[in-house]
Write a protein that holds these residues in place. Sequence first.
Motif, PDB file in Angstrom:
ATOM      1  N   SER A  85     -20.547 -21.787-113.019  1.00  0.00           N
ATOM      2  CA  SER A  85     -21.400 -22.278-111.952  1.00  0.00           C
ATOM      3  C   SER A  85     -22.402 -21.200-111.565  1.00  0.00           C
ATOM      4  CB  SER A  85     -20.578 -22.691-110.733  1.00  0.00           C
ATOM      5  OG  SER A  85     -19.907 -21.576-110.209  1.00  0.00           O
ATOM      6  N   THR A  86     -23.600 -21.638-111.212  1.00  0.00           N
ATOM      7  CA  THR A  86     -24.650 -20.727-110.772  1.00  0.00           C
ATOM      8  C   THR A  86     -25.221 -21.240-109.463  1.00  0.00           C
ATOM      9  OG1 THR A  86     -26.309 -21.924-112.038  1.00  0.00           O
ATOM     10  CG2 THR A  86     -25.291 -20.039-113.117  1.00  0.00           C
ATOM     11  N   VAL A  87     -25.706 -20.311-108.661  1.00  0.00           N
ATOM     12  CA  VAL A  87     -26.340 -20.652-107.396  1.00  0.00           C
ATOM     13  C   VAL A  87     -27.734 -20.042-107.403  1.00  0.00           C
ATOM     14  CG1 VAL A  87     -26.240 -20.435-104.891  1.00  0.00           C
ATOM     15  CG2 VAL A  87     -24.126 -20.670-106.200  1.00  0.00           C
ATOM     16  N   ALA A  88     -28.749 -20.896-107.235  1.00  0.00           N
ATOM     17  CA  ALA A  88     -30.133 -20.432-107.159  1.00  0.00           C
ATOM     18  C   ALA A  88     -30.589 -20.559-105.709  1.00  0.00           C
ATOM     19  CB  ALA A  88     -31.031 -21.257-108.068  1.00  0.00           C
ATOM     20  N   THR A  89     -31.050 -19.454-105.127  1.00  0.00           N
ATOM     21  CA  THR A  89     -31.497 -19.441-103.744  1.00  0.00           C
ATOM     22  C   THR A  89     -33.008 -19.273-103.707  1.00  0.00           C
ATOM     23  OG1 THR A  89     -29.407 -18.417-103.092  1.00  0.00           O
ATOM     24  CG2 THR A  89     -31.221 -18.315-101.507  1.00  0.00           C
ATOM     25  N   THR A  90     -33.681 -20.191-102.976  1.00  0.00           N
ATOM     26  CA  THR A  90     -35.136 -20.139-102.828  1.00  0.00           C
ATOM     27  C   THR A  90     -35.472 -19.981-101.353  1.00  0.00           C
ATOM     28  OG1 THR A  90     -35.339 -21.654-104.686  1.00  0.00           O
ATOM     29  CG2 THR A  90     -37.285 -21.353-103.312  1.00  0.00           C
ATOM     30  N   ARG A  91     -36.328 -19.017-101.040  1.00  0.00           N
ATOM     31  CA  ARG A  91     -36.756 -18.799 -99.657  1.00  0.00           C
ATOM     32  C   ARG A  91     -38.259 -19.020 -99.571  1.00  0.00           C
ATOM     33  NH1 ARG A  91     -32.890 -14.218 -97.268  1.00  0.00           N
ATOM     34  NH2 ARG A  91     -31.090 -14.911 -98.412  1.00  0.00           N
ATOM     35  N   THR A  92     -38.648 -19.876 -98.662  1.00  0.00           N
ATOM     36  CA  THR A  92     -40.067 -20.132 -98.452  1.00  0.00           C
ATOM     37  C   THR A  92     -40.410 -19.891 -96.993  1.00  0.00           C
ATOM     38  OG1 THR A  92     -39.607 -22.483 -98.072  1.00  0.00           O
ATOM     39  CG2 THR A  92     -40.222 -21.841-100.305  1.00  0.00           C
ATOM     40  N   VAL A  93     -41.585 -19.344 -96.771  1.00  0.00           N
ATOM     41  CA  VAL A  93     -42.077 -19.078 -95.417  1.00  0.00           C
ATOM     42  C   VAL A  93     -43.378 -19.853 -95.258  1.00  0.00           C
ATOM     43  CG1 VAL A  93     -42.838 -17.305 -93.793  1.00  0.00           C
ATOM     44  CG2 VAL A  93     -41.039 -16.791 -95.452  1.00  0.00           C
ATOM     45  N   ASP A  94     -43.427 -20.711 -94.221  1.00  0.00           N
ATOM     46  CA  ASP A  94     -44.651 -21.470 -93.997  1.00  0.00           C
ATOM     47  C   ASP A  94     -45.637 -20.652 -93.160  1.00  0.00           C
ATOM     48  OD1 ASP A  94     -43.523 -21.575 -91.516  1.00  0.00           O
ATOM     49  OD2 ASP A  94     -43.333 -23.759 -91.424  1.00  0.00           O
ATOM     50  N   SER A  95     -46.785 -21.240 -92.847  1.00  0.00           N
ATOM     51  CA  SER A  95     -47.847 -20.508 -92.150  1.00  0.00           C
ATOM     52  C   SER A  95     -47.463 -20.148 -90.723  1.00  0.00           C
ATOM     53  CB  SER A  95     -49.137 -21.333 -92.149  1.00  0.00           C
ATOM     54  OG  SER A  95     -48.899 -22.584 -91.500  1.00  0.00           O
ATOM     55  N   ALA A  96     -46.503 -20.847 -90.132  1.00  0.00           N
ATOM     56  CA  ALA A  96     -46.078 -20.547 -88.767  1.00  0.00           C
ATOM     57  C   ALA A  96     -45.018 -19.444 -88.743  1.00  0.00           C
ATOM     58  CB  ALA A  96     -45.539 -21.804 -88.095  1.00  0.00           C
ATOM     59  N   GLY A  97     -44.601 -18.961 -89.892  1.00  0.00           N
ATOM     60  CA  GLY A  97     -43.619 -17.884 -89.953  1.00  0.00           C
ATOM     61  C   GLY A  97     -42.182 -18.360 -90.006  1.00  0.00           C
ATOM     62  N   ARG A  98     -41.989 -19.658 -90.136  1.00  0.00           N
ATOM     63  CA  ARG A  98     -40.629 -20.183 -90.229  1.00  0.00           C
ATOM     64  C   ARG A  98     -40.141 -20.061 -91.671  1.00  0.00           C
ATOM     65  NH1 ARG A  98     -41.958 -25.745 -87.320  1.00  0.00           N
ATOM     66  NH2 ARG A  98     -43.621 -25.469 -88.806  1.00  0.00           N
ATOM     67  N   GLU A  99     -38.918 -19.641 -91.785  1.00  0.00           N
ATOM     68  CA  GLU A  99     -38.328 -19.435 -93.113  1.00  0.00           C
ATOM     69  C   GLU A  99     -37.376 -20.578 -93.418  1.00  0.00           C
ATOM     70  OE1 GLU A  99     -36.064 -15.935 -95.639  1.00  0.00           O
ATOM     71  OE2 GLU A  99     -35.940 -15.923 -93.469  1.00  0.00           O
ATOM     72  N   GLN A 100     -37.467 -21.083 -94.619  1.00  0.00           N
ATOM     73  CA  GLN A 100     -36.567 -22.136 -95.069  1.00  0.00           C
ATOM     74  C   GLN A 100     -35.832 -21.638 -96.307  1.00  0.00           C
ATOM     75  OE1 GLN A 100     -38.454 -25.795 -96.139  1.00  0.00           O
ATOM     76  NE2 GLN A 100     -36.526 -26.858 -96.454  1.00  0.00           N
ATOM     77  N   VAL A 101     -34.515 -21.720 -96.266  1.00  0.00           N
ATOM     78  CA  VAL A 101     -33.676 -21.265 -97.377  1.00  0.00           C
ATOM     79  C   VAL A 101     -33.056 -22.494 -98.036  1.00  0.00           C
ATOM     80  CG1 VAL A 101     -31.683 -19.878 -98.047  1.00  0.00           C
ATOM     81  CG2 VAL A 101     -33.184 -19.098 -96.206  1.00  0.00           C
ATOM     82  N   THR A 102     -33.230 -22.595 -99.340  1.00  0.00           N
ATOM     83  CA  THR A 102     -32.670 -23.704-100.108  1.00  0.00           C
ATOM     84  C   THR A 102     -31.758 -23.134-101.182  1.00  0.00           C
ATOM     85  OG1 THR A 102     -34.728 -24.912 -99.782  1.00  0.00           O
ATOM     86  CG2 THR A 102     -33.229 -25.731-101.474  1.00  0.00           C
ATOM     87  N   GLN A 103     -30.537 -23.656-101.246  1.00  0.00           N
ATOM     88  CA  GLN A 103     -29.604 -23.244-102.289  1.00  0.00           C
ATOM     89  C   GLN A 103     -29.331 -24.432-103.198  1.00  0.00           C
ATOM     90  OE1 GLN A 103     -26.052 -21.623-100.598  1.00  0.00           O
ATOM     91  NE2 GLN A 103     -26.965 -19.620-100.304  1.00  0.00           N
ATOM     92  N   GLN A 104     -29.379 -24.184-104.488  1.00  0.00           N
ATOM     93  CA  GLN A 104     -29.108 -25.225-105.463  1.00  0.00           C
ATOM     94  C   GLN A 104     -27.967 -24.751-106.358  1.00  0.00           C
ATOM     95  OE1 GLN A 104     -32.363 -26.085-108.057  1.00  0.00           O
ATOM     96  NE2 GLN A 104     -31.439 -27.955-108.822  1.00  0.00           N
ATOM     97  N   ARG A 105     -26.885 -25.504-106.356  1.00  0.00           N
ATOM     98  CA  ARG A 105     -25.714 -25.175-107.176  1.00  0.00           C
ATOM     99  C   ARG A 105     -25.718 -26.043-108.417  1.00  0.00           C
ATOM    100  NH1 ARG A 105     -21.786 -22.358-104.104  1.00  0.00           N
ATOM    101  NH2 ARG A 105     -22.364 -22.303-101.923  1.00  0.00           N
ATOM    102  N   SER A 106     -25.378 -25.413-109.529  1.00  0.00           N
ATOM    103  CA  SER A 106     -25.270 -26.181-110.764  1.00  0.00           C
ATOM    104  C   SER A 106     -24.061 -25.671-111.539  1.00  0.00           C
ATOM    105  CB  SER A 106     -26.527 -26.050-111.604  1.00  0.00           C
ATOM    106  OG  SER A 106     -26.678 -24.718-112.043  1.00  0.00           O
ATOM    107  N   GLU A 107     -23.376 -26.618-112.166  1.00  0.00           N
ATOM    108  CA  GLU A 107     -22.245 -26.279-113.006  1.00  0.00           C
ATOM    109  C   GLU A 107     -22.576 -26.678-114.426  1.00  0.00           C
ATOM    110  OE1 GLU A 107     -18.577 -27.886-111.719  1.00  0.00           O
ATOM    111  OE2 GLU A 107     -18.639 -26.887-109.780  1.00  0.00           O
TER     112      GLU A 107
END
Length: 84
Positions: free
Chosen positions: A56-78
Amino acid sequence: MSIGTGIVLFVIGAILAFAVNVQVSWIDLHLVGYILMGAGVIVFLIGIVLLVRKRSTVATTRTVDSAGREQVTQQRSESDPGVY
């Protein structure tokens, strides 16, 4: 590859243990055959365990919008290495 190696070791061991009737003074070929058969079984079982096990692997993506809010997305795959 380890499954094939285990089978080869087992077959060579069985030939030495049961089919060869040569007496050598410095080594017991029957004992060597039994040892090779045992090693073949162990290598075969390790190969089966490695084939069945899932990774299994976990890919973590972090995005920051123009207002400075951070969004973290994790995607798990087996992935199953035994399925092609």
